[in-house]
Design a protein around this motif. Structure first.
Motif, PDB file in Angstrom:
ATOM      1  N   GLY A  91      33.814 -48.842  27.974  1.00  0.00           N
ATOM      2  CA  GLY A  91      34.283 -47.612  27.354  1.00  0.00           C
ATOM      3  C   GLY A  91      35.692 -47.319  27.803  1.00  0.00           C
ATOM      4  N   THR A  92      36.236 -46.245  27.282  1.00  0.00           N
ATOM      5  CA  THR A  92      37.627 -45.888  27.569  1.00  0.00           C
ATOM      6  C   THR A  92      37.803 -44.381  27.468  1.00  0.00           C
ATOM      7  OG1 THR A  92      39.934 -46.296  26.915  1.00  0.00           O
ATOM      8  CG2 THR A  92      38.297 -46.276  25.147  1.00  0.00           C
ATOM      9  N   ALA A  93      38.806 -43.890  28.149  1.00  0.00           N
ATOM     10  CA  ALA A  93      39.152 -42.465  28.088  1.00  0.00           C
ATOM     11  C   ALA A  93      40.659 -42.335  28.115  1.00  0.00           C
ATOM     12  CB  ALA A  93      38.557 -41.707  29.269  1.00  0.00           C
ATOM     13  N   LYS A  94      41.143 -41.303  27.440  1.00  0.00           N
ATOM     14  CA  LYS A  94      42.559 -40.958  27.561  1.00  0.00           C
ATOM     15  C   LYS A  94      42.624 -39.514  28.021  1.00  0.00           C
ATOM     16  CE  LYS A  94      43.463 -39.491  22.848  1.00  0.00           C
ATOM     17  NZ  LYS A  94      44.623 -38.927  22.227  1.00  0.00           N
ATOM     18  N   MET A  95      43.608 -39.224  28.844  1.00  0.00           N
ATOM     19  CA  MET A  95      43.761 -37.879  29.386  1.00  0.00           C
ATOM     20  C   MET A  95      45.222 -37.482  29.325  1.00  0.00           C
ATOM     21  SD  MET A  95      42.575 -39.336  33.028  1.00  0.00           S
ATOM     22  CE  MET A  95      42.048 -40.916  32.374  1.00  0.00           C
ATOM     23  N   ASN A  96      45.447 -36.207  29.033  1.00  0.00           N
ATOM     24  CA  ASN A  96      46.808 -35.753  28.768  1.00  0.00           C
ATOM     25  C   ASN A  96      46.875 -34.228  28.838  1.00  0.00           C
ATOM     26  OD1 ASN A  96      45.302 -36.709  26.106  1.00  0.00           O
ATOM     27  ND2 ASN A  96      46.367 -34.789  25.628  1.00  0.00           N
ATOM     28  N   ARG A  97      48.110 -33.718  28.731  1.00  0.00           N
ATOM     29  CA  ARG A  97      48.291 -32.269  28.567  1.00  0.00           C
ATOM     30  C   ARG A  97      47.693 -31.870  27.233  1.00  0.00           C
ATOM     31  NH1 ARG A  97      53.827 -33.417  30.104  1.00  0.00           N
ATOM     32  NH2 ARG A  97      54.077 -32.681  32.223  1.00  0.00           N
ATOM     33  N   ASN A  98      47.076 -30.709  27.215  1.00  0.00           N
ATOM     34  CA  ASN A  98      46.552 -30.218  25.944  1.00  0.00           C
ATOM     35  C   ASN A  98      47.671 -29.617  25.103  1.00  0.00           C
ATOM     36  OD1 ASN A  98      44.733 -29.650  23.967  1.00  0.00           O
ATOM     37  ND2 ASN A  98      43.794 -27.938  25.011  1.00  0.00           N
ATOM     38  N   HIS A  99      48.603 -28.953  25.750  1.00  0.00           N
ATOM     39  CA  HIS A  99      49.729 -28.315  25.064  1.00  0.00           C
ATOM     40  C   HIS A  99      50.986 -28.512  25.901  1.00  0.00           C
ATOM     41  CE1 HIS A  99      47.022 -26.389  22.236  1.00  0.00           C
ATOM     42  NE2 HIS A  99      46.302 -25.952  23.254  1.00  0.00           N
ATOM     43  N   LEU A 100      52.100 -28.099  25.374  1.00  0.00           N
ATOM     44  CA  LEU A 100      53.377 -28.206  26.069  1.00  0.00           C
ATOM     45  C   LEU A 100      53.822 -26.832  26.570  1.00  0.00           C
ATOM     46  CD1 LEU A 100      55.137 -30.614  23.541  1.00  0.00           C
ATOM     47  CD2 LEU A 100      54.035 -31.211  25.709  1.00  0.00           C
ATOM     48  N   ARG A 113      42.309 -32.321  37.948  1.00  0.00           N
ATOM     49  CA  ARG A 113      42.409 -31.453  39.125  1.00  0.00           C
ATOM     50  C   ARG A 113      43.467 -31.974  40.087  1.00  0.00           C
ATOM     51  NH1 ARG A 113      37.962 -32.010  42.548  1.00  0.00           N
ATOM     52  NH2 ARG A 113      39.295 -32.381  44.278  1.00  0.00           N
ATOM     53  N   GLU A 114      43.428 -33.277  40.365  1.00  0.00           N
ATOM     54  CA  GLU A 114      44.401 -33.881  41.284  1.00  0.00           C
ATOM     55  C   GLU A 114      45.825 -33.798  40.743  1.00  0.00           C
ATOM     56  OE1 GLU A 114      42.834 -37.802  41.810  1.00  0.00           O
ATOM     57  OE2 GLU A 114      41.041 -37.029  42.823  1.00  0.00           O
ATOM     58  N   SER A 115      45.971 -33.730  39.433  1.00  0.00           N
ATOM     59  CA  SER A 115      47.296 -33.642  38.802  1.00  0.00           C
ATOM     60  C   SER A 115      47.792 -32.209  38.705  1.00  0.00           C
ATOM     61  CB  SER A 115      47.244 -34.264  37.400  1.00  0.00           C
ATOM     62  OG  SER A 115      46.914 -35.630  37.484  1.00  0.00           O
ATOM     63  N   GLY A 116      47.009 -31.249  39.174  1.00  0.00           N
ATOM     64  CA  GLY A 116      47.444 -29.859  39.213  1.00  0.00           C
ATOM     65  C   GLY A 116      47.089 -29.030  37.988  1.00  0.00           C
ATOM     66  N   TYR A 117      46.294 -29.569  37.088  1.00  0.00           N
ATOM     67  CA  TYR A 117      45.866 -28.777  35.933  1.00  0.00           C
ATOM     68  C   TYR A 117      44.872 -27.704  36.384  1.00  0.00           C
ATOM     69  CZ  TYR A 117      48.031 -32.275  32.946  1.00  0.00           C
ATOM     70  OH  TYR A 117      48.932 -33.109  32.331  1.00  0.00           O
ATOM     71  N   ARG A 118      44.880 -26.585  35.692  1.00  0.00           N
ATOM     72  CA  ARG A 118      43.986 -25.465  36.035  1.00  0.00           C
ATOM     73  C   ARG A 118      42.676 -25.505  35.262  1.00  0.00           C
ATOM     74  NH1 ARG A 118      45.967 -21.112  38.734  1.00  0.00           N
ATOM     75  NH2 ARG A 118      44.662 -19.720  37.476  1.00  0.00           N
ATOM     76  N   ALA A 119      42.671 -26.225  34.149  1.00  0.00           N
ATOM     77  CA  ALA A 119      41.465 -26.286  33.318  1.00  0.00           C
ATOM     78  C   ALA A 119      41.560 -27.505  32.411  1.00  0.00           C
ATOM     79  CB  ALA A 119      41.330 -25.024  32.475  1.00  0.00           C
ATOM     80  N   MET A 120      40.430 -27.826  31.803  1.00  0.00           N
ATOM     81  CA  MET A 120      40.408 -28.854  30.772  1.00  0.00           C
ATOM     82  C   MET A 120      39.809 -28.222  29.523  1.00  0.00           C
ATOM     83  SD  MET A 120      38.924 -32.750  30.733  1.00  0.00           S
ATOM     84  CE  MET A 120      40.238 -33.381  31.775  1.00  0.00           C
ATOM     85  N   ASN A 164      54.623 -23.448  28.247  1.00  0.00           N
ATOM     86  CA  ASN A 164      53.892 -22.525  29.115  1.00  0.00           C
ATOM     87  C   ASN A 164      52.382 -22.690  29.046  1.00  0.00           C
ATOM     88  OD1 ASN A 164      56.267 -21.490  30.065  1.00  0.00           O
ATOM     89  ND2 ASN A 164      56.255 -19.685  28.746  1.00  0.00           N
ATOM     90  N   ALA A 165      51.901 -23.616  28.256  1.00  0.00           N
ATOM     91  CA  ALA A 165      50.469 -23.928  28.206  1.00  0.00           C
ATOM     92  C   ALA A 165      50.192 -25.336  28.742  1.00  0.00           C
ATOM     93  CB  ALA A 165      49.949 -23.787  26.786  1.00  0.00           C
ATOM     94  N   SER A 166      51.186 -25.933  29.399  1.00  0.00           N
ATOM     95  CA  SER A 166      51.045 -27.316  29.849  1.00  0.00           C
ATOM     96  C   SER A 166      50.193 -27.468  31.104  1.00  0.00           C
ATOM     97  CB  SER A 166      52.429 -27.940  30.080  1.00  0.00           C
ATOM     98  OG  SER A 166      53.101 -27.281  31.126  1.00  0.00           O
ATOM     99  N   HIS A 167      49.629 -26.390  31.596  1.00  0.00           N
ATOM    100  CA  HIS A 167      48.756 -26.452  32.775  1.00  0.00           C
ATOM    101  C   HIS A 167      47.293 -26.690  32.404  1.00  0.00           C
ATOM    102  CE1 HIS A 167      48.878 -22.308  31.354  1.00  0.00           C
ATOM    103  NE2 HIS A 167      47.660 -22.176  31.862  1.00  0.00           N
ATOM    104  N   ILE A 168      47.026 -26.912  31.114  1.00  0.00           N
ATOM    105  CA  ILE A 168      45.678 -27.193  30.621  1.00  0.00           C
ATOM    106  C   ILE A 168      45.630 -28.657  30.171  1.00  0.00           C
ATOM    107  CG2 ILE A 168      43.857 -26.557  28.984  1.00  0.00           C
ATOM    108  CD1 ILE A 168      44.685 -24.290  30.946  1.00  0.00           C
ATOM    109  N   ALA A 169      44.656 -29.390  30.688  1.00  0.00           N
ATOM    110  CA  ALA A 169      44.493 -30.802  30.353  1.00  0.00           C
ATOM    111  C   ALA A 169      43.531 -30.959  29.188  1.00  0.00           C
ATOM    112  CB  ALA A 169      43.953 -31.557  31.560  1.00  0.00           C
ATOM    113  N   SER A 170      43.513 -32.156  28.636  1.00  0.00           N
ATOM    114  CA  SER A 170      42.530 -32.534  27.638  1.00  0.00           C
ATOM    115  C   SER A 170      42.179 -33.993  27.862  1.00  0.00           C
ATOM    116  CB  SER A 170      43.068 -32.320  26.218  1.00  0.00           C
ATOM    117  OG  SER A 170      42.011 -32.470  25.288  1.00  0.00           O
ATOM    118  N   ALA A 171      41.119 -34.439  27.243  1.00  0.00           N
ATOM    119  CA  ALA A 171      40.705 -35.835  27.360  1.00  0.00           C
ATOM    120  C   ALA A 171      39.855 -36.194  26.148  1.00  0.00           C
ATOM    121  CB  ALA A 171      39.917 -36.066  28.645  1.00  0.00           C
TER     122      ALA A 171
END
Length: 166
Positions: free
Chosen positions: A63-72, A107-114, A74-81
């Motif tokens: 399997g595979t996963a991709k992970m990234n910022r959800n938005h750019l 979490r390790e990258s400093g995001y506050r939520a996913m 002032n909302a770049s502190h939220i991740a997505s995958a």
């Protein structure tokens, strides 16, 4: 199972199940006629985003996963995958392992939520998995997804804070 960074050389192993999942049109909002080159460009993300593969002891991609910022901005502190598991290897905990990996990365990258922006409501296995990992449905876009056999179904927006992770 080992989860490691994906490299371009992994794409030939990922593409067959990626293509089958996308072409089925049941769980992703991607065009069902996506080409291999388009899929590779959309899935194998450059830093600071990441793409990983889960492999077994023989090196078979499960399997595979991709992970990234959800938005750019002032909302770049939220991740997505996003996740894809080869159907030949489903039911072995691959999706759970990939999801746990992406939560730890965020979490390790400093995001506050996913946040997941478009979880197809009829994808009950994914919704159940995400609930078990602490995600909540914030809302559902009614009839936001045209499922090939179930017709119009909802698209969930799911969220999980990362501050409560151990």
């Amino acid at each position: 199972m080992l989860i490691r960074d994906a490299v371009t050389e992994d794409w030939p192993a990922v593409w067959p199940f990626f293509h089958a999942i996308v072409a089925a049109g049941e769980t992703f909002t991607y065009p069902t006629d996506l080409t291999s080159d388009q899929g590779r460009d959309w899935w194998l993300l450059p830093a600071p985003s990441r793409t990983v593969v889960a492999v077994d002891e023989d090196g078979t991609v499960l399997g595979t996963a991709k992970m990234n910022r959800n938005h750019l901005g002032n909302a770049s502190h939220i991740a997505s995958a996003s996740y894809m598991v080869d159907p030949a290897h489903s039911g072995r905990g691959v999706g759970r392992a990939l999801a746990a990996y992406t939560l730890a990365w965020a979490r390790e990258s400093g995001y506050r939520a996913m946040q997941f922006n478009a979880v197809v409501a009829s994808n009950e296995r994914a919704v159940k998995l995400y609930h078990s990992l602490g995600f909540e449905i914030l809302g559902t876009l009614p009839e936001g997804f045209r499922h090939p056999t179930e017709g119009y179904v909802g698209l969930h927006i799911m969220h999980r804070a990362l501050s409560d992770q151990p």
